[in-house]
Design an enzyme around this catalytic site. Structure first.
Site, mmCIF file in Angstrom:
data_model
loop_
_atom_site.group_PDB
_atom_site.id
_atom_site.type_symbol
_atom_site.label_atom_id
_atom_site.label_comp_id
_atom_site.label_asym_id
_atom_site.label_seq_id
_atom_site.Cartn_x
_atom_site.Cartn_y
_atom_site.Cartn_z
ATOM 1 C CB SER A 78 -0.928 0.015 1.220
ATOM 2 O OG SER A 78 -1.882 -1.023 1.150
ATOM 3 N N GLY A 97 -4.329 -1.863 -1.026
ATOM 4 C CA GLY A 97 -3.439 -1.545 -2.136
ATOM 5 C C GLY A 97 -3.097 -0.066 -2.154
ATOM 6 N N GLY A 153 -2.277 3.950 -3.809
ATOM 7 C CA GLY A 153 -2.724 4.945 -4.770
ATOM 8 C C GLY A 153 -4.168 5.380 -4.656
ATOM 9 C CB CYS A 186 -7.339 -0.780 2.954
ATOM 10 S SG CYS A 186 -6.321 0.719 3.087
ATOM 11 C CG LEU A 187 -7.440 0.036 -3.422
ATOM 12 C CD1 LEU A 187 -7.625 1.524 -3.673
ATOM 13 C CD2 LEU A 187 -6.248 -0.485 -4.219
ATOM 14 C CD GLN A 228 -9.624 3.879 -0.159
ATOM 15 O OE1 GLN A 228 -8.993 3.946 -1.230
ATOM 16 N NE2 GLN A 228 -9.031 4.021 1.019
ATOM 17 C CG ASN A 256 -0.808 2.175 4.816
ATOM 18 O OD1 ASN A 256 -0.642 3.362 4.544
ATOM 19 N ND2 ASN A 256 -0.175 1.212 4.173
ATOM 20 C CG HIS A 263 -4.845 -2.529 7.223
ATOM 21 N ND1 HIS A 263 -4.331 -3.357 6.252
ATOM 22 C CD2 HIS A 263 -5.027 -1.329 6.627
ATOM 23 C CE1 HIS A 263 -4.184 -2.679 5.116
ATOM 24 N NE2 HIS A 263 -4.604 -1.434 5.334
ATOM 25 C CD GLU A 320 -4.154 -6.405 7.820
ATOM 26 O OE1 GLU A 320 -3.348 -5.527 7.463
ATOM 27 O OE2 GLU A 320 -5.399 -6.212 7.816
#
Length: 384
Positions: free
Chosen positions: A53, A247, A249, A275-276, A279, A317, A358, A360
């Site tokens: 990420s 991931g 960007g 996370c990504l 989104q 993150n 996250h 994990e």
């Protein structure tokens, strides 16, 4: 022995706001450009550095002492380092850890990644908090401020680059390792009862381990998957659900992946995302994501579970968030207590749940790992 700071090579750092610093280099030589973010975690610098990420970014650690525990093969979160570089106040080349086999500096050099020390990370962090994440350039070759400025101004912004092709697996594979067992000093191999396909946008090893630990056989699939192929496999009962990974960007760059996710949603396949992936699900439903001022990067973010009222300390993150308007189609299940941004949603009239933080960890607290078991239980009920 630790390398004396006066023996380290000089390095120069220039930020998009015009700030210019002379520092020291303990990683790879060269010149590199990326987005600067800060991370507040006190431990786990190897896991953070190998988290895909961070592709395209420089990570500034607020923890002043970095390098003490060295590095080892077991703490890799991916096959390598995708971050542009690391910034820290003080680097310790002399490490002390029975698991370690090389120093952090040697580790960075083995992946041609820059390491910058003897720089005021407190000032850098305050700058990012006030002005937001920004592009920067670091070099062991160029000391001229104007030359660094010109190179930075002529480089693409991180929002303009698709890093997913770089970090994702090229071929599908089966992941069988569970959580790390300190009794055997290896990863466990739990029995699995269900199968999930994990779409790799830059997936962390710890996420795969937690999925296995929750009872899943995990097949990792590249980012450029074809939805119709997966739908046909689901209809043949070849797997039970799909996981969309973390991931790097800007998620809005991934238009092809978003279109394919729309097809998975229409096919009513159970989906779980972090996370990504969280989104991308928002974008696939037609709700635009937005960029946070300086993002969330660290292992101490309090998140409130609105379903249980429990407070969980989480690892984070990300630079982007889903909008409040998503409540038109989803129930908000988790919120960040630092800034009240959305941390988790459960979509209405669909077997879809996603989370920004996250669960994990790797590194960080494990207070949210129950989310993996909750998804396993959901799929058990679907197939029952």
């Amino acid at each position: 022995m630790s390398v004396p700071q006066n023996k380290l090579k000089d390095a120069w750092v220039y930020l998009a706001n015009g700030a210019f610093y002379k520092a020291k280099s303990f990683g790879a030589d060269g010149t590199s450009i990326g987005e600067l973010v800060f991370n507040t975690s006190l431990t786990g610098y190897q896991e953070i550095t190998t988290d895909p990420s961070y592709a395209g970014q420089f990570v500034c650690f607020t923890m002043p002492e970095i390098g003490i525990v060295g590095t080892n093969p077991k703490d890799m979160e991916s096959r390598g380092i995708f971050a542009k570089g690391i910034l820290c106040r003080h680097y310790n080349d002399c490490f002390s850890n029975f698991r370690a086999d090389k120093s952090f500096g040697e580790f960075l050099k083995s992946f041609n990644t820059m390491g910058i020390s003897e720089i005021d990370t407190r000032t850098l962090t305050k700058t990012l908090r006030e002005q937001g994440a920004m592009m920067m350039i670091a070099s062991t070759e160029i000391s001229n401020k104007d030359e660094l400025k010109k190179l930075l101004e002529n480089s693409p912004k991180i929002e303009e680059i698709n890093y997913i092709k770089e970090v994702s697996t090229k071929d599908s594979y089966i992941h069988r390792e569970g959580k790390f067992d300190f009794a055997t000093m290896d990863y466990s191999k739990p029995k699995t009862a269900q199968k999930v396909l994990a779409i790799d946008f830059g997936i962390k090893r710890s996420i795969l381990n937690q999925l296995v630990n929750a009872g899943f056989e995990v097949e990792v699939v590249p980012h450029n998957f074809e939805a119709q192929t997966l739908i046909a496999r689901y209809e043949k009962d070849e797997f039970d659900g799909i996981f969309l990974s973390n991931g790097p960007g800007d998620p809005q760059v991934l238009r092809t992946e978003i279109d394919e996710i729309k097809k998975l949603i229409a096919a009513k396949i159970p989906l779980f995302a972090i996370c990504l992936g969280h989104q991308l699900l928002s974008l696939a439903h037609g709700y635009e994501t937005y960029k946070l001022k300086f993002g969330h990067h660290g292992g101490n973010h309090p998140v409130k579970n609105l379903l249980t009222q429990a407070i969980e300390i989480t690892a984070q993150n990300h630079n982007y968030s889903v909008p409040e308007s998503i409540q038109e189609i989803a129930e908000v299940t988790h919120r960040n207590l630092f800034d009240n941004t959305i941390e988790g949603v459960r979509y209405k009239n669909a077997l879809i749940c996603s989370f920004q933080h996250h669960p994990e960890a790797g590194p960080g607290p494990l207070e949210s790992t129950a989310l993996f078991n909750a998804f396993a239980k959901l799929l058990q009920n679907v197939r029952a």
